[in-house]
Scaffold this motif. Structure first.
Motif, mmCIF file in Angstrom:
data_model
loop_
_atom_site.group_PDB
_atom_site.id
_atom_site.type_symbol
_atom_site.label_atom_id
_atom_site.label_comp_id
_atom_site.label_asym_id
_atom_site.label_seq_id
_atom_site.Cartn_x
_atom_site.Cartn_y
_atom_site.Cartn_z
ATOM 1 N N VAL A 492 -30.491 22.465 -18.412
ATOM 2 C CA VAL A 492 -31.365 22.301 -18.894
ATOM 3 C C VAL A 492 -32.094 20.501 -18.301
ATOM 4 N N ALA A 493 -30.597 19.920 -17.909
ATOM 5 C CA ALA A 493 -30.913 18.238 -17.497
ATOM 6 C C ALA A 493 -31.767 17.994 -16.181
ATOM 7 N N ARG A 494 -31.745 19.613 -15.283
ATOM 8 C CA ARG A 494 -32.649 19.527 -14.209
ATOM 9 C C ARG A 494 -33.916 20.468 -14.367
ATOM 10 N N THR A 495 -33.556 21.173 -15.451
ATOM 11 C CA THR A 495 -35.070 21.431 -15.795
ATOM 12 C C THR A 495 -35.768 19.949 -16.450
ATOM 13 N N ILE A 496 -35.276 18.889 -17.217
ATOM 14 C CA ILE A 496 -36.140 17.566 -17.764
ATOM 15 C C ILE A 496 -35.875 16.997 -16.198
ATOM 16 N N ALA A 497 -35.374 16.584 -15.862
ATOM 17 C CA ALA A 497 -35.618 15.598 -14.399
ATOM 18 C C ALA A 497 -36.683 16.112 -13.760
ATOM 19 N N ASP A 498 -36.972 17.630 -13.770
ATOM 20 C CA ASP A 498 -38.124 17.583 -13.093
ATOM 21 C C ASP A 498 -38.874 18.006 -13.612
ATOM 22 N N LEU A 499 -39.092 18.467 -15.111
ATOM 23 C CA LEU A 499 -40.571 17.409 -15.821
ATOM 24 C C LEU A 499 -41.210 15.948 -15.355
ATOM 25 N N SER A 500 -39.822 15.635 -15.075
ATOM 26 C CA SER A 500 -40.088 14.066 -14.749
ATOM 27 C C SER A 500 -40.429 13.753 -13.210
ATOM 28 N N GLY A 501 -40.312 14.727 -12.640
ATOM 29 C CA GLY A 501 -40.627 13.972 -10.905
ATOM 30 C C GLY A 501 -39.470 13.812 -9.991
#
Length: 525
Positions: A492-501
């Motif tokens: 989930v943290a990897r996805t949140i980082a992806d949303l933040s670029g």
């Protein structure tokens, strides 16, 4: 005299071409005798009465001869009423009612009414796909099914309403004058109507945390469990979730349409599933209804939700055995149903959105209503959802009741279009990352979203900053999080980082991911 036509039989979501051989032999005294061989089921055997009446009521004669129908290959079971039309054409061809023509490039499918009308059948799309693969050029189907079949490129699809029309079509083609034009379908515009007609997130007042959690879920392909009191908006949020997902690609739409066609739930007016499915079975559904089954296995709700969303409201109210059978499709993306005579597999790659109350009365931790449940009652209620099933749900989020001030606020809420743009950008980053990943890390499995990462891929793609590493370690120790929660948090943290670029996972990403593990924090204690 022997005459041959071709049809098809559907198994699972695939079709096999069937040769329909009609033979006239000895003349009988009073009326024709009619026998069907080749492992037909009851519906195929009953076709003799429908075919006989349809031929006579269409103005043709039934010769007083012995008629033998062979459906080859004989070791494949033939089911359904779709063989009526090819059998009738075989009889007409055997006694010369058709112009001499090679029917090997034709495939016929349709049920006959007693008056000779051609009625719709299920599973036309798998038949069209199989026909194209086998080099069949012309497909003759009921008018209702024509748009569905025309989705497949490389086929001339002829819509017919009656046995007389089919005879005129064949005779016209034999003489170079087609009486019916093939269906033309503009497939480029079919998928353009997708998102705009869906319920929009701008309708949701408040619930910013829940909307953010669903955005993360859509971006990474994560399963979600929402926990909140009655009336807090869980169902409303779930119904708007498909509006922020990426549009269906054409190949995805084709695969999904095959399942809906076999199940008989396809909209004949469109001929193609143009948006991601949203299935919401009631909690009284059986395990066969959810997973699929029957004497002849048919797709269940998890397969009908393929490439889309399966929403399970009031999750603890579902029978325990029904929930447990979902573990295989959640893990593998397929459902295998075995029977004594056959074993069929159906695709079932979906996102699970589940909702539940926090306690039996529904008002635990609610500021406006008093909860009457004791801690043991709450724990028993929550434990109805097993650990192995929760293990496959990445995000647990609390959805509190909406405050009056938020409900009556005139401020415009963020809509699905804005959320979807961020989701698509995050998905683009994931596609690039996994496309460039070493083959050894993939282990031969192609993945498209962070939720599908294996343990090895988590180590490879979830690099933590030093302060984020310390935060995760402290959370694991203080909250007693398990090893499986550790992997879920990283995904989930990897996805949140992806949303933040962001390339590296930082403290804000880990902190937010930890907040999405409500049940791991044992909130009922």
């Amino acid at each position: 005299m022997l005459f041959k036509t071709r049809s098809a039989a559907v198994y699972g979501i695939d079709a096999h071409l069937i040769d329909v051989e009609v033979d006239f032999s000895t003349v009988v005294r009073d009326a024709e005798t009619f026998s069907t061989v080749g492992l037909p089921d009851a519906a195929v055997k009953e076709s003799r009465d429908r075919v006989r009446s349809a031929i006579r009521n269409s103005g043709f004669d039934m010769p007083p001869v012995r008629i033998t129908i062979n459906l080859a290959p004989a070791d494949i079971r033939k089911e359904g009423s779709g063989f009526d039309l090819p059998i009738a054409l075989g009889i007409l061809g055997a006694y010369g009612a058709l112009q001499p023509i090679d029917l090997t490039e034709f495939l016929f499918l349709g049920e006959l009414g007693l008056d000779g009308t051609v009625r719709a059948v299920q599973g036309i799309l798998p038949v069209a796909v199989a026909a194209r693969q086998k080099g069949v050029k012309r497909l003759v189907v009921p008018t209702v099914n024509a748009r569905e079949a025309a989705v497949v490129d490389g086929l001339m699809v002829y819509p017919v309403r009656s046995l007389i029309e089919v005879r005129e079509l064949i005779n016209g083609i034999a003489t170079g004058q087609e009486s019916i034009a093939p269906v033309q379908l503009d497939k480029s515009t079919l998928l353009d109507e997708i998102q705009d007609a869906m319920p929009d997130f701008s309708d949701v007042r408040g619930q910013h945390t829940a909307k953010r959690a669903l955005e993360v879920a859509a971006a990474g392909g994560h399963n979600v469990l929402m926990i909140g009191p009655p009336g807090s908006g869980k169902t409303m949020l779930a119904k708007r979730f498909p509006s922020v997902l990426a549009p269906l690609m054409f190949e995805e739409a084709l695969e999904t349409t095959k399942i809906h066609s076999v199940a008989g739930v396809l909209n004949a007016e469109t001929g193609l599933v143009t948006h991601r499915p949203f299935r919401s079975p009631h909690h009284t559904v059986s395990d066969a209804g959810l997973i699929g089954g029957g004497a002849v296995p048919r797709p269940g709700e998890v397969s009908l939700a393929h490439n889309g969303v399966l929403f399970l409201d009031e999750l603890p109210e579902f029978p325990r055995n029904v929930l447990e059978v979902m573990r295989q499709p959640l893990e593998d993306g397929t459902v295998t149903i075995s029977r004594a005579s056959m074993s069929l597999s159906f695709p079932a790659r979906f996102m699970l959105i589940a909702a539940m109350n926090p306690c039996p009365c529904g008002y635990f931790n609610d500021k406006s209503r008093e909860c009457m449940c004791t801690p043991p009652m709450i724990q028993r209620y929550v434990s109805k959802v097993s650990g192995p099933l929760l293990d496959r749900i990445d995000i647990h989020i609390e959805v509190p009741a909406v405050q009056y001030r938020e409900l009556r606020s005139g401020a415009a809420a963020e809509g699905s279009k804005e959320i979807r743009s961020r989701v698509l950008e995050a998905r683009r980053r994931q596609h690039e990352r996994f496309a460039l990943a070493p083959e050894g890390a993939k282990r031969g499995r192609k993945i498209f979203a962070n939720a599908q990462m294996s343990t090895q891929q988590i180590r490879l793609h979830c690099e933590l900053a030093s302060d984020a590493e310390r935060l995760l370690e402290r959370a694991m120790q203080q909250q007693g999080l398990s090893a499986r929660a550790h992997d879920r948090i990283l995904k989930v943290a990897r996805t949140i980082a992806d949303l933040s670029g962001e390339t590296q996972i930082g403290v804000p990403h880990i902190a937010e991911a930890i907040q999405y593990r409500t049940l791991d924090r044992q909130y009922w204690s």
